[in-house]
Design a protein around this motif. Sequence first.
Motif, PDB file in Angstrom:
ATOM      1  N   ASP A 166     -32.753 -26.978  17.514  1.00  0.00           N
ATOM      2  CA  ASP A 166     -32.477 -26.948  18.957  1.00  0.00           C
ATOM      3  C   ASP A 166     -30.975 -26.905  19.244  1.00  0.00           C
ATOM      4  O   ASP A 166     -30.529 -26.170  20.127  1.00  0.00           O
ATOM      5  N   GLU A 167     -30.200 -27.685  18.497  1.00  0.00           N
ATOM      6  CA  GLU A 167     -28.748 -27.681  18.697  1.00  0.00           C
ATOM      7  C   GLU A 167     -28.151 -26.318  18.349  1.00  0.00           C
ATOM      8  O   GLU A 167     -27.263 -25.823  19.043  1.00  0.00           O
ATOM      9  N   ALA A 168     -28.637 -25.716  17.271  1.00  0.00           N
ATOM     10  CA  ALA A 168     -28.143 -24.395  16.871  1.00  0.00           C
ATOM     11  C   ALA A 168     -28.491 -23.349  17.931  1.00  0.00           C
ATOM     12  O   ALA A 168     -27.654 -22.503  18.271  1.00  0.00           O
ATOM     13  N   LEU A 169     -29.708 -23.411  18.466  1.00  0.00           N
ATOM     14  CA  LEU A 169     -30.093 -22.479  19.531  1.00  0.00           C
ATOM     15  C   LEU A 169     -29.207 -22.659  20.757  1.00  0.00           C
ATOM     16  O   LEU A 169     -28.727 -21.678  21.330  1.00  0.00           O
ATOM     17  N   GLN A 170     -28.994 -23.915  21.137  1.00  0.00           N
ATOM     18  CA  GLN A 170     -28.133 -24.193  22.290  1.00  0.00           C
ATOM     19  C   GLN A 170     -26.739 -23.599  22.055  1.00  0.00           C
ATOM     20  O   GLN A 170     -26.171 -22.942  22.928  1.00  0.00           O
ATOM     21  N   TRP A 171     -26.189 -23.815  20.869  1.00  0.00           N
ATOM     22  CA  TRP A 171     -24.847 -23.326  20.559  1.00  0.00           C
ATOM     23  C   TRP A 171     -24.793 -21.799  20.566  1.00  0.00           C
ATOM     24  O   TRP A 171     -23.876 -21.197  21.121  1.00  0.00           O
ATOM     25  N   MET A 172     -25.807 -21.175  19.962  1.00  0.00           N
ATOM     26  CA  MET A 172     -25.818 -19.704  19.850  1.00  0.00           C
ATOM     27  C   MET A 172     -25.890 -19.016  21.213  1.00  0.00           C
ATOM     28  O   MET A 172     -25.381 -17.908  21.378  1.00  0.00           O
TER      29      MET A 172
ATOM     30  N   SER B 294     -13.791 -18.822  25.212  1.00  0.00           N
ATOM     31  CA  SER B 294     -12.817 -18.373  24.222  1.00  0.00           C
ATOM     32  C   SER B 294     -13.319 -17.182  23.403  1.00  0.00           C
ATOM     33  O   SER B 294     -12.542 -16.538  22.713  1.00  0.00           O
ATOM     34  N   LEU B 295     -14.626 -16.864  23.463  1.00  0.00           N
ATOM     35  CA  LEU B 295     -15.114 -15.717  22.680  1.00  0.00           C
ATOM     36  C   LEU B 295     -14.815 -14.363  23.342  1.00  0.00           C
ATOM     37  O   LEU B 295     -14.405 -13.466  22.614  1.00  0.00           O
ATOM     38  N   PRO B 296     -15.018 -14.028  24.492  1.00  0.00           N
ATOM     39  CA  PRO B 296     -15.821 -14.612  25.562  1.00  0.00           C
ATOM     40  C   PRO B 296     -17.296 -14.276  25.376  1.00  0.00           C
ATOM     41  O   PRO B 296     -17.636 -13.373  24.629  1.00  0.00           O
ATOM     42  N   GLY B 297     -18.138 -15.011  26.102  1.00  0.00           N
ATOM     43  CA  GLY B 297     -19.585 -14.828  26.018  1.00  0.00           C
ATOM     44  C   GLY B 297     -20.205 -15.823  25.060  1.00  0.00           C
ATOM     45  O   GLY B 297     -19.515 -16.655  24.462  1.00  0.00           O
ATOM     46  N   ALA B 298     -21.499 -15.725  24.905  1.00  0.00           N
ATOM     47  CA  ALA B 298     -22.224 -16.597  23.982  1.00  0.00           C
ATOM     48  C   ALA B 298     -22.058 -16.069  22.558  1.00  0.00           C
ATOM     49  O   ALA B 298     -21.882 -14.866  22.344  1.00  0.00           O
ATOM     50  N   PRO B 299     -22.123 -16.954  21.563  1.00  0.00           N
ATOM     51  CA  PRO B 299     -22.003 -16.499  20.173  1.00  0.00           C
ATOM     52  C   PRO B 299     -22.974 -15.375  19.801  1.00  0.00           C
ATOM     53  O   PRO B 299     -22.578 -14.438  19.115  1.00  0.00           O
ATOM     54  N   ILE B 300     -24.215 -15.433  20.297  1.00  0.00           N
ATOM     55  CA  ILE B 300     -25.162 -14.360  19.956  1.00  0.00           C
ATOM     56  C   ILE B 300     -24.706 -13.033  20.539  1.00  0.00           C
ATOM     57  O   ILE B 300     -24.880 -11.983  19.921  1.00  0.00           O
ATOM     58  N   GLU B 301     -24.080 -13.051  21.699  1.00  0.00           N
ATOM     59  CA  GLU B 301     -23.551 -11.813  22.280  1.00  0.00           C
ATOM     60  C   GLU B 301     -22.411 -11.275  21.423  1.00  0.00           C
ATOM     61  O   GLU B 301     -22.318 -10.063  21.188  1.00  0.00           O
ATOM     62  N   ALA B 302     -21.551 -12.170  20.955  1.00  0.00           N
ATOM     63  CA  ALA B 302     -20.439 -11.755  20.094  1.00  0.00           C
ATOM     64  C   ALA B 302     -20.959 -11.148  18.793  1.00  0.00           C
ATOM     65  O   ALA B 302     -20.434 -10.143  18.316  1.00  0.00           O
ATOM     66  N   LEU B 303     -22.009 -11.748  18.209  1.00  0.00           N
ATOM     67  CA  LEU B 303     -22.592 -11.183  16.985  1.00  0.00           C
ATOM     68  C   LEU B 303     -23.140  -9.792  17.256  1.00  0.00           C
ATOM     69  O   LEU B 303     -22.962  -8.879  16.444  1.00  0.00           O
ATOM     70  N   ASN B 304     -23.808  -9.626  18.386  1.00  0.00           N
ATOM     71  CA  ASN B 304     -24.364  -8.314  18.730  1.00  0.00           C
ATOM     72  C   ASN B 304     -23.272  -7.277  18.974  1.00  0.00           C
ATOM     73  O   ASN B 304     -23.525  -6.082  18.885  1.00  0.00           O
ATOM     74  N   GLU B 305     -22.055  -7.747  19.271  1.00  0.00           N
ATOM     75  CA  GLU B 305     -20.918  -6.853  19.475  1.00  0.00           C
ATOM     76  C   GLU B 305     -20.058  -6.748  18.218  1.00  0.00           C
ATOM     77  O   GLU B 305     -18.907  -6.332  18.269  1.00  0.00           O
ATOM     78  N   ASN B 306     -20.623  -7.162  17.079  1.00  0.00           N
ATOM     79  CA  ASN B 306     -19.957  -7.080  15.774  1.00  0.00           C
ATOM     80  C   ASN B 306     -18.672  -7.907  15.722  1.00  0.00           C
ATOM     81  O   ASN B 306     -17.669  -7.493  15.145  1.00  0.00           O
ATOM     82  N   ARG B 307     -18.693  -9.089  16.345  1.00  0.00           N
ATOM     83  CA  ARG B 307     -17.556 -10.005  16.307  1.00  0.00           C
ATOM     84  C   ARG B 307     -17.944 -11.283  15.554  1.00  0.00           C
ATOM     85  O   ARG B 307     -17.625 -12.392  15.962  1.00  0.00           O
TER      86      ARG B 307
ATOM     87  N   GLU C 151     -15.272 -14.100  14.347  1.00  0.00           N
ATOM     88  CA  GLU C 151     -14.865 -15.076  15.368  1.00  0.00           C
ATOM     89  C   GLU C 151     -15.921 -16.163  15.528  1.00  0.00           C
ATOM     90  O   GLU C 151     -15.597 -17.345  15.660  1.00  0.00           O
ATOM     91  N   VAL C 152     -17.189 -15.764  15.521  1.00  0.00           N
ATOM     92  CA  VAL C 152     -18.288 -16.713  15.710  1.00  0.00           C
ATOM     93  C   VAL C 152     -18.339 -17.693  14.548  1.00  0.00           C
ATOM     94  O   VAL C 152     -18.414 -18.912  14.744  1.00  0.00           O
ATOM     95  N   ARG C 153     -18.292 -17.188  13.323  1.00  0.00           N
ATOM     96  CA  ARG C 153     -18.357 -18.074  12.146  1.00  0.00           C
ATOM     97  C   ARG C 153     -17.144 -18.994  12.082  1.00  0.00           C
ATOM     98  O   ARG C 153     -17.258 -20.156  11.700  1.00  0.00           O
ATOM     99  N   ARG C 154     -15.991 -18.506  12.483  1.00  0.00           N
ATOM    100  CA  ARG C 154     -14.783 -19.344  12.498  1.00  0.00           C
ATOM    101  C   ARG C 154     -14.997 -20.548  13.418  1.00  0.00           C
ATOM    102  O   ARG C 154     -14.670 -21.678  13.070  1.00  0.00           O
ATOM    103  N   ARG C 155     -15.568 -20.317  14.582  1.00  0.00           N
ATOM    104  CA  ARG C 155     -15.842 -21.409  15.514  1.00  0.00           C
ATOM    105  C   ARG C 155     -16.901 -22.362  14.960  1.00  0.00           C
ATOM    106  O   ARG C 155     -16.801 -23.571  15.102  1.00  0.00           O
ATOM    107  N   ALA C 156     -17.935 -21.800  14.353  1.00  0.00           N
ATOM    108  CA  ALA C 156     -19.000 -22.633  13.773  1.00  0.00           C
ATOM    109  C   ALA C 156     -18.437 -23.507  12.650  1.00  0.00           C
ATOM    110  O   ALA C 156     -18.746 -24.697  12.552  1.00  0.00           O
ATOM    111  N   GLN C 157     -17.570 -22.937  11.802  1.00  0.00           N
ATOM    112  CA  GLN C 157     -16.970 -23.702  10.711  1.00  0.00           C
ATOM    113  C   GLN C 157     -16.044 -24.790  11.251  1.00  0.00           C
ATOM    114  O   GLN C 157     -15.999 -25.897  10.717  1.00  0.00           O
TER     115      GLN C 157
END
Length: 119
Positions: free
Chosen positions: A81-87, A93-106, A109-115
Amino acid sequence: MNENDRDTDALVGEWMTLKEAAKELNVSPNRVKQFISDHKLLGVRRKGELCIPAAFVSEGDVVKGLPGTLTVLADSGFTTDEALQWMFTPDDSLPGAPIEALNENRGTEVRRRAQAMAF
């Protein structure tokens, strides 16, 4: 359905059943379950049925960068649930949700924030 489920549903939007995901990915439903076990996908029960967010699948494949991101989140102690909320929560700072950034091949940036959240 509890309040947390409603909040998650509001963030995620569209869900796919295992059968729908299997068809989209051209694999068996059991293979989708294995993807969930291996942190390549996240699955939760919705109305008694195991489902994944539809945004996790694009053009017949798992979104590029998603498995690595989900592994980082799992290794950091995030629950499903926490991972879904985060994604799905927008991050200015991305901008957008992490899943949107992944879909835009970014994914970098997403993994850097997760780490960074892991420490």
